[in-house]
Motif scaffolding. Structure first.
Motif, mmCIF file in Angstrom:
data_model
loop_
_atom_site.group_PDB
_atom_site.id
_atom_site.type_symbol
_atom_site.label_atom_id
_atom_site.label_comp_id
_atom_site.label_asym_id
_atom_site.label_seq_id
_atom_site.Cartn_x
_atom_site.Cartn_y
_atom_site.Cartn_z
ATOM 1 N N ASP A 20 37.464 31.162 42.257
ATOM 2 C CA ASP A 20 36.345 31.425 41.349
ATOM 3 C C ASP A 20 35.728 32.805 41.541
ATOM 4 O OD1 ASP A 20 35.394 30.859 43.862
ATOM 5 O OD2 ASP A 20 33.654 29.719 43.176
ATOM 6 N N GLN A 21 36.388 33.694 42.290
ATOM 7 C CA GLN A 21 35.794 34.991 42.601
ATOM 8 C C GLN A 21 36.391 36.136 41.801
ATOM 9 O OE1 GLN A 21 35.418 35.820 46.804
ATOM 10 N NE2 GLN A 21 34.904 33.698 47.283
ATOM 11 N N HIS A 22 37.211 35.813 40.814
ATOM 12 C CA HIS A 22 37.806 36.878 40.011
ATOM 13 C C HIS A 22 36.720 37.586 39.197
ATOM 14 C CE1 HIS A 22 37.353 34.622 36.240
ATOM 15 N NE2 HIS A 22 37.667 33.553 36.943
ATOM 16 N N GLN A 23 36.901 38.871 38.974
ATOM 17 C CA GLN A 23 36.009 39.653 38.120
ATOM 18 C C GLN A 23 36.842 40.311 37.029
ATOM 19 O OE1 GLN A 23 33.708 42.309 40.606
ATOM 20 N NE2 GLN A 23 32.454 40.665 41.441
ATOM 21 N N VAL A 24 37.511 39.466 36.258
ATOM 22 C CA VAL A 24 38.375 39.943 35.190
ATOM 23 C C VAL A 24 37.855 39.396 33.865
ATOM 24 C CG1 VAL A 24 40.400 40.157 36.662
ATOM 25 C CG2 VAL A 24 39.963 37.987 35.510
ATOM 26 N N ARG A 25 38.149 40.102 32.794
ATOM 27 C CA ARG A 25 37.666 39.701 31.475
ATOM 28 C C ARG A 25 38.785 39.285 30.532
ATOM 29 N NH1 ARG A 25 32.897 43.941 29.552
ATOM 30 N NH2 ARG A 25 31.311 43.242 31.048
ATOM 31 N N ARG A 26 39.987 39.811 30.739
ATOM 32 C CA ARG A 26 41.028 39.651 29.737
ATOM 33 C C ARG A 26 41.911 38.428 30.006
ATOM 34 N NH1 ARG A 26 41.866 43.856 26.438
ATOM 35 N NH2 ARG A 26 44.093 43.419 26.266
ATOM 36 N N TRP A 27 42.607 38.015 28.954
ATOM 37 C CA TRP A 27 43.474 36.836 28.965
ATOM 38 C C TRP A 27 44.546 36.953 30.040
ATOM 39 C CZ3 TRP A 27 44.098 32.208 26.255
ATOM 40 C CH2 TRP A 27 45.369 31.649 26.257
ATOM 41 N N ASP A 28 45.337 38.042 30.009
ATOM 42 C CA ASP A 28 46.420 38.208 30.984
ATOM 43 C C ASP A 28 45.884 38.293 32.402
ATOM 44 O OD1 ASP A 28 48.452 38.079 29.158
ATOM 45 O OD2 ASP A 28 48.715 40.249 28.972
ATOM 46 N N SER A 29 44.773 39.002 32.583
ATOM 47 C CA SER A 29 44.235 39.178 33.930
ATOM 48 C C SER A 29 43.779 37.852 34.529
ATOM 49 C CB SER A 29 43.066 40.172 33.897
ATOM 50 O OG SER A 29 43.491 41.431 33.402
ATOM 51 N N TRP A 30 43.167 36.987 33.697
ATOM 52 C CA TRP A 30 42.750 35.672 34.195
ATOM 53 C C TRP A 30 43.954 34.864 34.644
ATOM 54 C CZ3 TRP A 30 43.686 30.524 33.337
ATOM 55 C CH2 TRP A 30 42.786 29.621 33.901
ATOM 56 N N HIS A 31 45.011 34.829 33.844
ATOM 57 C CA HIS A 31 46.193 34.044 34.202
ATOM 58 C C HIS A 31 46.890 34.628 35.433
ATOM 59 C CE1 HIS A 31 45.608 32.443 30.112
ATOM 60 N NE2 HIS A 31 46.252 31.393 30.556
ATOM 61 N N ARG A 32 46.886 35.950 35.570
ATOM 62 C CA ARG A 32 47.533 36.566 36.729
ATOM 63 C C ARG A 32 46.748 36.289 38.013
ATOM 64 N NH1 ARG A 32 49.963 42.429 34.686
ATOM 65 N NH2 ARG A 32 51.494 41.532 33.235
ATOM 66 N N PHE A 33 45.437 36.493 37.970
ATOM 67 C CA PHE A 33 44.644 36.218 39.164
ATOM 68 C C PHE A 33 44.765 34.750 39.559
ATOM 69 C CE2 PHE A 33 40.997 34.909 41.566
ATOM 70 C CZ PHE A 33 40.671 35.985 42.374
ATOM 71 N N ASP A 77 43.077 50.801 42.808
ATOM 72 C CA ASP A 77 43.897 50.983 41.611
ATOM 73 C C ASP A 77 45.107 50.065 41.581
ATOM 74 O OD1 ASP A 77 42.045 52.989 41.640
ATOM 75 O OD2 ASP A 77 43.427 54.580 41.056
ATOM 76 N N ALA A 78 45.829 49.936 42.706
ATOM 77 C CA ALA A 78 47.059 49.132 42.708
ATOM 78 C C ALA A 78 46.758 47.673 42.424
ATOM 79 C CB ALA A 78 47.775 49.285 44.053
ATOM 80 N N MET A 79 45.685 47.138 42.969
ATOM 81 C CA MET A 79 45.323 45.744 42.731
ATOM 82 C C MET A 79 44.871 45.535 41.293
ATOM 83 S SD MET A 79 46.031 44.329 45.542
ATOM 84 C CE MET A 79 46.072 44.450 47.329
ATOM 85 N N GLN A 80 44.087 46.481 40.768
ATOM 86 C CA GLN A 80 43.639 46.369 39.384
ATOM 87 C C GLN A 80 44.809 46.502 38.416
ATOM 88 O OE1 GLN A 80 40.651 49.442 39.346
ATOM 89 N NE2 GLN A 80 39.016 48.041 39.997
ATOM 90 N N ARG A 81 45.746 47.398 38.728
ATOM 91 C CA ARG A 81 46.917 47.567 37.872
ATOM 92 C C ARG A 81 47.783 46.313 37.889
ATOM 93 N NH1 ARG A 81 47.787 52.314 39.297
ATOM 94 N NH2 ARG A 81 49.094 51.881 41.098
ATOM 95 N N LEU A 82 47.855 45.633 39.030
ATOM 96 C CA LEU A 82 48.629 44.394 39.139
ATOM 97 C C LEU A 82 48.108 43.336 38.165
ATOM 98 C CD1 LEU A 82 50.740 42.639 40.752
ATOM 99 C CD2 LEU A 82 48.816 41.971 42.207
ATOM 100 N N LEU A 83 46.795 43.269 37.999
ATOM 101 C CA LEU A 83 46.207 42.266 37.123
ATOM 102 C C LEU A 83 46.169 42.689 35.665
ATOM 103 C CD1 LEU A 83 43.163 40.994 39.235
ATOM 104 C CD2 LEU A 83 45.496 40.096 39.152
ATOM 105 N N TYR A 84 46.250 43.998 35.400
ATOM 106 C CA TYR A 84 46.012 44.461 34.042
ATOM 107 C C TYR A 84 47.243 45.091 33.394
ATOM 108 C CZ TYR A 84 43.756 46.957 30.159
ATOM 109 O OH TYR A 84 43.415 47.445 28.925
ATOM 110 N N ARG A 85 47.805 46.151 33.993
ATOM 111 C CA ARG A 85 48.838 46.922 33.298
ATOM 112 C C ARG A 85 50.256 46.671 33.794
ATOM 113 N NH1 ARG A 85 44.692 50.786 33.890
ATOM 114 N NH2 ARG A 85 43.770 51.472 31.893
ATOM 115 N N ALA A 86 50.435 46.223 35.014
ATOM 116 C CA ALA A 86 51.787 46.047 35.567
ATOM 117 C C ALA A 86 52.581 45.055 34.714
ATOM 118 C CB ALA A 86 51.708 45.565 37.009
#
Length: 420
Positions: free
Chosen positions: A325-338, A46-55
């Protein structure tokens, strides 16, 4: 982490960002939020996913701090800005920027996501300092699709050369020291991209296609680059090294047509030229449009042309060492954060390599590489979680999650088949 820790207002995302970068450097096979959370000792991702998405944090501000740190260590007035793009093969249609398009990663048209990156080659090393995700026109023309992926409403279609120009302008406006720019023919063929570099008064050595029309005689005539090469006498070719490679100096034959090309703006105050490279073994030719705000030498232009390959080395290190190249994100912010955090992990390796001055006189030892530095970081600094209960907990968690995912996929497929 010290250079951008202040960008996180809360301690939880700040701590998670540090653990995220550490996990990217760790010796684990896959580097998604699940594996990074397990490596950090978390019970859930959860903490890692929140870092990329909601934080709440600004990936562009972190990028700015990271860029300043890198250029402060390896920056130089004659450093080179290098532009290139790389693709990641993807499935589906919902990940931001994904569609069937050409990607050099596969060497053909595939369902992929393409990112445009800005590399920096300074006095002691090179790395990546900026990134943009490329949105094809099929995406920017479909605003509902963009909103579903979190793309801001003010983002419009931009070509890859336009994205590259944005990154170069941002870097120069931020005070990044650089005297040259280089890129492959996808960017060198763009007259607008070349004009933008001249406006910044930054010299360039840009690859162009063999069919590129080169203006001669003050722009009165335009001749294909390969036709110019075919008419050159043997005496104009000079053998020079484009830099050291893994197997020694990279020698090519070079022909330089100095001050004969104007690019239709002879009053820009600089010097235009055409550089031609010939492979000594195969005879294969490569062509470069060159411009410098002041007199330049053949040795300088050859050096810049050779430095372009450092961005390929940076891509290889970023993907093989820190999981770009191993990110599994779909959204704009998440891609830039990863991607920003992956560039931070890559910067750790690049700066460590620059700082690893070997005083040994043993000629059998080469300088520490980014690959070897990552091995040493893992052996000396990163302590893997060895607690058996922790490993068993994550094994059960993965199997439970995968069972839920499988049930959801089966249910969706069955519903689609039962539709009239």
């Amino acid at each position: 982490m010290g250079c951008f820790a202040g960008r996180f207002a809360w301690v939880e995302p700040r701590r998670a960002a540090g653990q995220f970068v550490t996990g990217l450097l760790a010796d684990i096979e896959v580097k998604t939020c699940w594996q990074l959370a397990e490596q950090a000792g978390h019970a859930r991702p959860d903490a890692m996913q929140r870092l990329l998405y909601r934080a709440v944090w600004d990936a562009d501000a972190v990028r700015d701090d990271l860029r300043q740190l890198i250029t402060a260590r390896i920056g130089a007035p004659d450093a080179v800005l290098i532009v290139d793009d790389t693709g990641d093969l993807k499935k589906g249609t919902h990940t931001v920027g994904v569609q069937r398009q050409y990607t050099g990663t596969a060497g053909r048209i595939e369902n992929s996501q393409v990112g445009v990156f800005l590399g920096y080659a300074g006095v002691d090393g090179h790395t990546l300092i900026d990134r943009r995700v490329y949105l094809p026109a099929a995406w920017t023309d479909d605003r509902d699709r963009c909103r579903a992926a979190g793309v801001p409403d003010d983002i419009e279609f931009a070509t890859k050369p336009e994205l590259a120009a944005e990154m170069i302008t941002a870097a120069l406006d931020a005070g990044v020291p650089a005297g040259w720019a280089t890129a492959d023919e996808a960017y060198g063929n763009s007259s607008v991209f070349r004009a933008g570099l001249r406006e910044h008064e930054i010299g360039y050595v840009l690859a162009v296609s063999r069919s590129h029309l080169v203006p001669l005689d003050g722009g009165k005539t335009r001749v294909r680059a390969d036709r110019i090469a075919a008419d050159l006498p043997v005496t104009v070719w000079q053998r020079r090294s484009a830099g050291a490679g893994s197997k020694g100096p990279r020698f090519y034959d070079w022909a330089w047509l100095d001050d004969v090309c104007t690019d239709a703006d002879p009053d820009d105050g600089g010097r235009h030229s055409l550089l031609i490279r010939k492979n000594t073994a195969t005879g294969e030719l490569a062509f470069y449009r060159c411009w410098a705000p002041r007199a330049a030498t053949l040795a300088q232009l050859v050096r810049i042309a050779g430095i372009r390959w450092s961005v390929e080395e940076a891509f290889q290190a970023a993907k093989s060492q820190v999981g770009l190249d191993q990110h599994q994100v779909r959204r704009w912010d998440s891609w830039h954060r990863f991607t920003t955090l992956a560039l931070a992990a890559l910067a750790v390796l690049a700066i460590s390599a620059a700082d690893a001055t070997d005083d040994s006189t043993d000629s059998r030892l080469i300088k520490l590489t980014v690959n070897e530095i990552r091995r040493l970081i893992n052996a000396c600094l990163i302590r893997p979680i060895t607690d058996l209960a922790h490993r068993l907990h994550w094994s059960a968690w993965r199997r439970r999650h995968q069972a839920r995912a499988r049930q959801a996929h089966y249910t969706r497929r069955l519903n689609l088949e039962l539709q009239p």
